[in-house]
Structures are given as C-alpha cells and as structure tokens.
Design a protein around this motif. Sequence first.
Motif, mmCIF file in Angstrom:
data_model
loop_
_atom_site.group_PDB
_atom_site.id
_atom_site.type_symbol
_atom_site.label_atom_id
_atom_site.label_comp_id
_atom_site.label_asym_id
_atom_site.label_seq_id
_atom_site.Cartn_x
_atom_site.Cartn_y
_atom_site.Cartn_z
ATOM 1 N N UNK A 80 -19.706 -8.886 -64.229
ATOM 2 C CA UNK A 80 -19.862 -9.753 -65.394
ATOM 3 C C UNK A 80 -20.325 -8.998 -66.641
ATOM 4 N N UNK A 81 -20.704 -7.738 -66.506
ATOM 5 C CA UNK A 81 -21.024 -6.933 -67.685
ATOM 6 C C UNK A 81 -19.767 -6.311 -68.284
ATOM 7 N N UNK A 82 -18.935 -5.729 -67.435
ATOM 8 C CA UNK A 82 -17.727 -5.051 -67.916
ATOM 9 C C UNK A 82 -16.515 -5.964 -67.991
ATOM 10 N N UNK A 83 -16.604 -7.167 -67.385
ATOM 11 C CA UNK A 83 -15.471 -8.095 -67.308
ATOM 12 C C UNK A 83 -14.301 -7.448 -66.569
ATOM 13 N N UNK A 84 -14.604 -6.696 -65.510
ATOM 14 C CA UNK A 84 -13.580 -6.028 -64.723
ATOM 15 C C UNK A 84 -13.718 -6.394 -63.248
ATOM 16 N N UNK A 85 -12.591 -6.350 -62.535
ATOM 17 C CA UNK A 85 -12.614 -6.628 -61.109
ATOM 18 C C UNK A 85 -13.234 -5.465 -60.346
ATOM 19 N N UNK A 86 -14.169 -5.796 -59.443
ATOM 20 C CA UNK A 86 -14.768 -4.794 -58.569
ATOM 21 C C UNK A 86 -13.933 -4.648 -57.309
ATOM 22 N N UNK A 87 -13.650 -5.764 -56.669
ATOM 23 C CA UNK A 87 -12.840 -5.730 -55.449
ATOM 24 C C UNK A 87 -12.281 -7.112 -55.170
ATOM 25 N N UNK A 88 -11.296 -7.130 -54.291
ATOM 26 C CA UNK A 88 -10.645 -8.376 -53.891
ATOM 27 C C UNK A 88 -10.372 -8.287 -52.392
ATOM 28 N N UNK A 89 -10.868 -9.264 -51.637
ATOM 29 C CA UNK A 89 -10.608 -9.310 -50.199
ATOM 30 C C UNK A 89 -9.530 -10.360 -49.956
ATOM 31 N N UNK A 90 -8.331 -9.959 -49.584
ATOM 32 C CA UNK A 90 -7.287 -10.953 -49.314
ATOM 33 C C UNK A 90 -7.646 -11.782 -48.078
ATOM 34 N N UNK A 91 -7.423 -13.078 -48.160
ATOM 35 C CA UNK A 91 -7.651 -13.957 -46.999
ATOM 36 C C UNK A 91 -6.330 -14.663 -46.663
ATOM 37 N N UNK A 92 -5.286 -13.889 -46.663
ATOM 38 C CA UNK A 92 -3.935 -14.375 -46.410
ATOM 39 C C UNK A 92 -3.587 -14.245 -44.931
ATOM 40 N N UNK A 93 -2.318 -14.125 -44.617
ATOM 41 C CA UNK A 93 -1.877 -14.124 -43.216
ATOM 42 C C UNK A 93 -2.524 -13.022 -42.367
ATOM 43 N N UNK A 94 -2.630 -11.778 -42.844
ATOM 44 C CA UNK A 94 -3.299 -10.765 -42.016
ATOM 45 C C UNK A 94 -4.764 -11.087 -41.715
ATOM 46 N N UNK A 95 -5.454 -11.675 -42.685
ATOM 47 C CA UNK A 95 -6.834 -12.111 -42.449
ATOM 48 C C UNK A 95 -6.880 -13.178 -41.357
ATOM 49 N N UNK A 96 -6.006 -14.155 -41.458
ATOM 50 C CA UNK A 96 -5.987 -15.236 -40.469
ATOM 51 C C UNK A 96 -5.615 -14.721 -39.084
ATOM 52 N N UNK A 97 -4.730 -13.758 -39.048
ATOM 53 C CA UNK A 97 -4.351 -13.180 -37.754
ATOM 54 C C UNK A 97 -5.528 -12.443 -37.132
ATOM 55 N N UNK A 98 -6.234 -11.683 -37.937
ATOM 56 C CA UNK A 98 -7.347 -10.908 -37.392
ATOM 57 C C UNK A 98 -8.476 -11.804 -36.900
ATOM 58 N N UNK A 99 -8.815 -12.840 -37.688
ATOM 59 C CA UNK A 99 -9.991 -13.643 -37.372
ATOM 60 C C UNK A 99 -9.678 -14.994 -36.731
ATOM 61 N N UNK A 100 -8.400 -15.295 -36.566
ATOM 62 C CA UNK A 100 -8.017 -16.470 -35.796
ATOM 63 C C UNK A 100 -8.054 -17.782 -36.521
ATOM 64 N N UNK A 101 -8.451 -17.772 -37.792
ATOM 65 C CA UNK A 101 -8.523 -18.998 -38.570
ATOM 66 C C UNK A 101 -8.595 -18.648 -40.048
ATOM 67 N N UNK A 102 -8.397 -19.620 -40.936
ATOM 68 C CA UNK A 102 -8.375 -19.326 -42.373
ATOM 69 C C UNK A 102 -9.771 -19.258 -42.989
ATOM 70 N N UNK A 103 -9.795 -18.835 -44.239
ATOM 71 C CA UNK A 103 -10.944 -19.003 -45.125
ATOM 72 C C UNK A 103 -10.517 -20.040 -46.155
ATOM 73 N N UNK A 104 -11.344 -21.039 -46.394
ATOM 74 C CA UNK A 104 -10.946 -22.120 -47.293
ATOM 75 C C UNK A 104 -12.163 -22.657 -48.033
ATOM 76 N N UNK A 105 -11.907 -23.496 -49.012
ATOM 77 C CA UNK A 105 -12.958 -24.181 -49.758
ATOM 78 C C UNK A 105 -12.648 -25.671 -49.749
ATOM 79 N N UNK A 106 -13.702 -26.480 -49.799
ATOM 80 C CA UNK A 106 -13.473 -27.927 -49.833
ATOM 81 C C UNK A 106 -14.671 -28.607 -50.466
ATOM 82 N N UNK A 107 -14.555 -29.890 -50.685
ATOM 83 C CA UNK A 107 -15.649 -30.701 -51.208
ATOM 84 C C UNK A 107 -16.541 -31.114 -50.034
ATOM 85 N N UNK A 108 -17.850 -30.934 -50.188
ATOM 86 C CA UNK A 108 -18.780 -31.257 -49.094
ATOM 87 C C UNK A 108 -18.631 -32.705 -48.648
ATOM 88 N N UNK A 109 -18.464 -33.606 -49.597
ATOM 89 C CA UNK A 109 -18.366 -35.022 -49.252
ATOM 90 C C UNK A 109 -17.123 -35.293 -48.403
#
Length: 394
Positions: A80-109
């Motif tokens: 947030x100081x330089x306004x530059x990307x530090x890193x990005x962890x893909x959570x696409x198909x290879x991620x789901x294959x490795x860990x057996x399920x997705x990474x997702x976001x939702x509304x708590x309610x």
Amino acid sequence: MARAEHIIVAGGGIGGLAAALGLSSKGFRVTVLEQAPAFGEIGAGIQLGPNAFHAFDWLGVGEGARATAVYIDGLVLMDSLSDEEICRIPVDAPFRKRFGNPYAVCHRADLHKVLLDACAARPNVALLTDQRITDYTQDGDTVTVRTAAGGSHRGDILIGADGLRSAVRAQLVGDGEPRVSGHTTYRSVIPVERMPEELRWNAATLWAGPKCHIVHYPLSGWKLFNLVVTFHSDADEPVTGVPVDKDFVRKGFDHIADRPRAIIDLADDWRMWVLCDRDPDGNWVDGRVALLGDAAHPMLQYMAQGACMALEDAVCLSHMLDSHAEAGRALLAYHDMRVARTARVQLSSRLIGDHVYHAAGPVRLVRNQMLGGRDREQHYDSIAWLYGGTGLAP
C-alpha cells in the motif's frame, strides 16, 4: 461415565450450528441454546479455505455452502506504500486439485442460513432462542445449564460454542476478559458498481501497509464488495460494531498511497471493532463440558480461519463422541486432537498481523522480497499444513 444421548450446545453461530448438525448426523439429540431473540450472524464477508469445504462436505451441506460462494481466482497481496503487487497465489484448478476443495468468499449471513436451515430440518435438533447461559453444574451423569431468565436445561454433555466472551469458558477456564490487541478494524459493504472498475478484481485482495491494511473482495454473486480496513490504534478497550464516519476511519491511513486510501471513501456505512483474542489454552474440558470455536481458541482475523477452525472442531467433536463409548474420554480425545492445530493458527494470526501485513521499514522490504520471489508451488507448500489435511479426524 456412559455414552451421551442428549447434547446441549451453547451458542447458535456458525460453530454451534455446525456442531449440532454433525452430532445429529451421528444420532445424538441436540438442543441449541442461543442467547439472542433470533438466530442470525453479525458481519458481512467471510473467507473459506479448502478446510472449510472439507467440513461442509462431511456435514452434508457442501452443495448449499457452494451455492452461496464467489469463487475467486487468487489471493493478492499489494504494497500500500508503493501501490505495487507483492505476490499473487492462484486458487484455480491446480490449487483445487492439490487441496481437494476450492477457496471462496461468501456472506456470513448466507452461510449461517445454510447451517440453520439444515439444523431446522433435523428432527433431533431443537433450536431455542432467548437462552442466555449464566452457569452450569454437573452431577457425574448429567449437566444442568441455567439461564438468565431463570430456566434450566439438562443434558448428558454441554458444548460451549458461545463465542469470545463465553459464559461456559468463564466457568471452565476462568481467565477473565479477552486480550485486547490494540488493532481496530472497520467494516463496510458497498454495491459492486461503486467499486472502481480498475479494482473489481476477482480476488481476495489485501493492501499491506505499516501498521495497517485494507481488504476487499466480491460477495453475493458479485452484487456487493466487502471492505475491511485495519490499523494499529493502540485501543485498550474492546468495541463491537459501533458506527463511525469515513473521516474517522481515514485517520489511520494518511501514510499510504492514494489508490488504496481512496477505497475508504467508497463506503458511507462503516462500523468499528477493536480486535481481541486469547492466549492458547490447554484446558477445554471439564468432565462433561467442552469448548468449541471462539470459546476455545479465539483468534485474530489475519489468517481468515476463525470460522474454518470452528467447523473443523464441530466435525472432530462429532467423530470423537460417536467413536468413544465413554463421554468423558470422547471429549478429551477431541481436545487432544484439536488443541495444537488451533493454537498454531492463533499464534500464526498474531505473527502475520504484526510482521507481515503491517510490516514497516526493512521488515517490509524483506517481506516483499521473500513473498514476491515464490512461485506457485512454493506458495502452496507454505500453506499445505493448513489446507493439505482435513484436520477433522485421525
């Protein structure tokens, strides 16, 4: 001490309902005591790692949980100081294959409703409101819970899933008020059209800054964006959900770049929390009474694992009570399986908040160099301890 038949669960949040659902699936009769006038969930967005979906699947609500989720493409860390990307962890198909399920976001309610509806459909689950617990007693064979209104409930086991300021924990552990972290978080939700197009990323994005950070991600089928901003305010008293204006929120972010700071101006309805947790404790069980979720291991938000750990607790508890003939041994087995894992998440959450997300000076530069130099598999290896196993049963 014989096998339990009737289990009382104090608390009707995500952890308490998950416990009721898991235990009922094993044939136990469950009574959930919620202190509020109605079942509901406070807050907006929640991040769900693969370990949460492992639990949902075991509980039989995987399809419902997935229907509420937004499936993001990555976890993005920005400076947030330089306004530059530090890193990005893909959570696409290879991620789901490795860990057996997705990474997702939702509304708590939305997620809470999935669990509540599933519990309401079970004939061996009773859902009671206006049941604020004051204390409990044990006679060796049963547990009696007393409420502020003068009522009582008797069961074979009591599970304290009643949150950070658990009444069950107060009696079982007796460790007083939670630890005030000195970190203040402000939360809001905005319509997706208010988010600038250049920031409408299909990602859980965190802008890391000295003693502060900003998080945003889409919710509710891309109808909303969740906004969470946190800074070291040195607050020494807990605050929960107090409305504040955006000028008040801005004060902790004057030192960061224009683009992330402008995110604060997107919302008009901000609410403030002073974050609290507790030190890991190796005492969750008292005879026929045990703790679960935030009542057992409250943690800061920085690993996005509070609800995930509660879900894991619920599944593990269900396994242990079903597989042990004697109730007390079952609770101790549950505790022994969960305590080290949850303590690691508690301590890691503190460490990440102070020394990764909020790093300053040379520490910030080291963070950027180390995290920015990892490839996909190295990122995955670093989180395999958390997502690689189920954490649910031996």
